[in-house]
Design a protein around this motif. Structure first.
Motif, mmCIF file in Angstrom:
data_model
loop_
_atom_site.group_PDB
_atom_site.id
_atom_site.type_symbol
_atom_site.label_atom_id
_atom_site.label_comp_id
_atom_site.label_asym_id
_atom_site.label_seq_id
_atom_site.Cartn_x
_atom_site.Cartn_y
_atom_site.Cartn_z
ATOM 1 N N LEU A 1 0.829 -1.192 0.000
ATOM 2 C CA LEU A 1 0.000 0.000 0.000
ATOM 3 C C LEU A 1 0.868 1.248 0.000
ATOM 4 O O LEU A 1 1.847 1.332 0.726
ATOM 5 C CB LEU A 1 -0.897 0.019 1.234
ATOM 6 N N GLU B 1 -3.078 4.679 3.059
ATOM 7 C CA GLU B 1 -4.488 4.337 3.142
ATOM 8 C C GLU B 1 -5.337 5.337 2.365
ATOM 9 O O GLU B 1 -6.351 4.990 1.777
ATOM 10 C CB GLU B 1 -4.936 4.285 4.600
ATOM 11 N N ARG B 2 -4.900 6.590 2.347
ATOM 12 C CA ARG B 2 -5.697 7.615 1.670
ATOM 13 C C ARG B 2 -5.761 7.382 0.170
ATOM 14 O O ARG B 2 -6.834 7.401 -0.429
ATOM 15 C CB ARG B 2 -5.124 9.003 1.970
ATOM 16 N N ARG C 1 -5.212 4.708 -1.531
ATOM 17 C CA ARG C 1 -5.800 3.412 -1.888
ATOM 18 C C ARG C 1 -7.307 3.386 -1.705
ATOM 19 O O ARG C 1 -7.978 2.532 -2.274
ATOM 20 C CB ARG C 1 -5.185 2.303 -1.034
ATOM 21 N N GLN C 2 -7.831 4.309 -0.918
ATOM 22 C CA GLN C 2 -9.246 4.250 -0.576
ATOM 23 C C GLN C 2 -9.994 5.514 -0.980
ATOM 24 O O GLN C 2 -10.964 5.907 -0.335
ATOM 25 C CB GLN C 2 -9.399 3.987 0.923
ATOM 26 N N ASP D 1 -13.078 1.919 -6.940
ATOM 27 C CA ASP D 1 -13.512 0.573 -7.321
ATOM 28 C C ASP D 1 -14.230 0.555 -8.672
ATOM 29 O O ASP D 1 -14.416 -0.509 -9.257
ATOM 30 C CB ASP D 1 -14.423 0.002 -6.242
ATOM 31 N N CYS E 1 -1.633 2.994 -5.708
ATOM 32 C CA CYS E 1 -2.888 3.591 -5.267
ATOM 33 C C CYS E 1 -4.097 3.013 -5.988
ATOM 34 O O CYS E 1 -5.230 3.186 -5.527
ATOM 35 C CB CYS E 1 -2.856 5.098 -5.501
ATOM 36 N N GLN F 1 -6.648 0.319 -7.363
ATOM 37 C CA GLN F 1 -7.132 -1.004 -6.980
ATOM 38 C C GLN F 1 -7.210 -1.960 -8.165
ATOM 39 O O GLN F 1 -6.958 -3.149 -8.026
ATOM 40 C CB GLN F 1 -8.514 -0.880 -6.332
ATOM 41 N N SER G 1 -5.851 10.836 -8.106
ATOM 42 C CA SER G 1 -6.833 11.522 -7.273
ATOM 43 C C SER G 1 -7.663 12.511 -8.086
ATOM 44 O O SER G 1 -8.878 12.651 -7.873
ATOM 45 C CB SER G 1 -6.144 12.236 -6.110
#
Length: 442
Positions: free
Chosen positions: A63, A66-67, A69-70, A75, A102, A104, A203
């Motif tokens: 990873l 967390e930012r 990746r989520q 998705d 980053c 998925q 992003s």
């Protein structure tokens, strides 16, 4: 938009892909982490039978944060990286250590099936008909690659003939890469196609897509017209929504053979794709300057682009990628607003400008002034000062060229005696006046 697509800008963009020294060579970065990348392709893609092979791995992709990746909407997007066996060894590692950490869902398509440093690479040309593989001249290089797969590194390096053969073969990837992308993740709402020398601001892409209705048949990219055909410039990246990609693949289903013959007689893969999408009833939405073909150092910075977010850059090397990715991670963590062209300029370009840099070409391409043999750099500077809109200038013997836009450029050969200068006080004042209260989207 029209003046951005002149022959001069196209020449500079193509030339950028063959030069190894860019702005970030002036900056020191800690790039030890990108020299020996590790990791694997995402579990969600390796289980899809239509794009999988016997090669597999159970190592999870590390990873980044967390930012990143989520991020919301991640998705719903499949990122497709199109590359070639002779290029991926140089270009892919930095992507695995930065942006692709980053993302998925992504898949890498090339001209040879292999495992590269724990990542699965699909041969996107495997479905081209046996007849065309035998008759089309570009596939001789394809056969050479496959017959000498253990000696691929010998096809690399500075051999211009090999690079040309790889580029010629690349046109065959554009149509199958779209078909295979839909097979890879049929539930994706968006399909983002990039090349291995394209940088994707992940992003910003997600923020942009959140403003669009994926149920509409979108084809988004930077427009180029050649031989009367409008298409999206491939190196900039292009986007298709699920309805668009379904519409195209449905149209192609009964005409694959015809389009193989069309590809065989056409030189440019992105032009081929644009033609087929047009025949399928899909129009191109102009997405410049979100999607565009420059690097930070070759961009023409003007008030027209300051407040637009950046989604892609092209002709990006590893150090460029690392610097922009680091900046994006700071933005995700601290700013949360989109990363704008102004932010790239302010953080990465402005600190490198100066009143004078020897052996440098800043791409000044506006008004030219002839100089006498005894006139030099300071005389050129005076001409720029007389024009209140002049932001930079370039001196070469007997010639002074000025520009109203701001571009960093790159190192020039010493024999040219090219000296570049910027009107730093004017540029600082312009920068201070920029206000992007609301970012601009397409």
């Amino acid at each position: 938009m029209t003046n951005r697509l002149t022959d001069l800008r196209l020449f500079k963009s193509i030339l950028a892909g063959f030069l190894s020294f860019t702005v970030v060579l002036l900056i020191l970065f800690n790039v030890n982490a990108i020299i020996s990348p590790t990791g694997s392709y995402p579990i969600s893609l390796k289980t899809i039978q239509s794009v999988s092979s016997t090669i597999s791995t159970t190592v999870e992709l590390p990873l980044a944060t967390e930012r990143c990746r989520q991020l919301p909407g991640a998705d719903d997007v499949l990122v497709i990286v199109k590359t070639g066996a002779t290029a991926l060894r140089e270009r892919l590692p930095v992507h695995f250590q930065t942006t692709l950490q980053c993302i998925q869902h992504y898949v890498v398509f090339s001209d040879m099936e292999e495992e590269f440093e724990g990542h699965y690479i699909h041969d996107v040309l495997s479905g081209v008909s046996a007849e065309m593989k035998k008759s089309a001249p570009e596939f001789k290089f394809y056969r050479d690659l496959h017959e000498n797969r253990d000696r691929v590194t010998e096809f690399m390096g500075e051999n211009a003939a090999v690079q040309r053969k790889a580029w010629n073969l690349d046109k065959w990837k554009f149509l199958p890469v779209v078909e295979r992308a839909l097979q890879a993740k049929p539930d994706a709402k968006w399909f983002m196609f990039i090349e291995a020398d394209t940088f994707l601001v992940w992003s910003n892409l997600l923020k942009w897509l959140a403003k669009l209705d994926w149920r509409e048949p979108y084809f988004l990219g930077q427009p180029v017209t050649m031989a009367g055909q409008l298409f999206a410039y491939g190196g900039s990246g292009w986007l298709l929504s699920r309805p668009a990609i379904q519409q195209m693949t449905h149209h192609m289903a009964s005409q694959n053979r015809d389009y193989e013959y069309f590809t065989n007689k056409t030189s440019f893969g992105d032009l081929i794709l644009g033609y087929v999408l047009e025949q399928a009833g899909l129009g191109l939405t102009d997405s410049w300057p979100l999607i565009q073909r420059e690097t930070p150092s070759t961009m023409e910075y003007t008030q027209d682009i300051w407040c637009y977010p950046v989604v892609t850059f092209h002709h990006i090397d590893a150090l460029d990628i690392k610097s922009i990715w680091d900046l994006e991670q700071e933005w995700i963590a601290d700013v949360q607003a989109p990363l704008l062209h102004f932010d790239i300029f302010n953080q990465l370009i402005y600190p490198l400008l100066a009143t004078k840099i020897d052996d440098w070409d800043n791409f000044s391409n506006g008004e030219e002034k002839a100089l006498a043999p005894n006139e030099g750099f300071e005389d050129c500077k005076l001409h720029c000062e007389e024009d209140v809109q002049c932001m930079q200038f370039r001196f070469t013997p007997k010639k002074c060229t000025m520009s109203h836009s701001i571009t960093l450029g790159w190192k020039a050969d010493h024999s040219i005696n090219s000296i570049s200068g910027w009107m730093m006080e004017r540029i600082t004042q312009v920068k201070a006046r920029v206000r992007c209260e609301e970012e601009k989207w397409i």
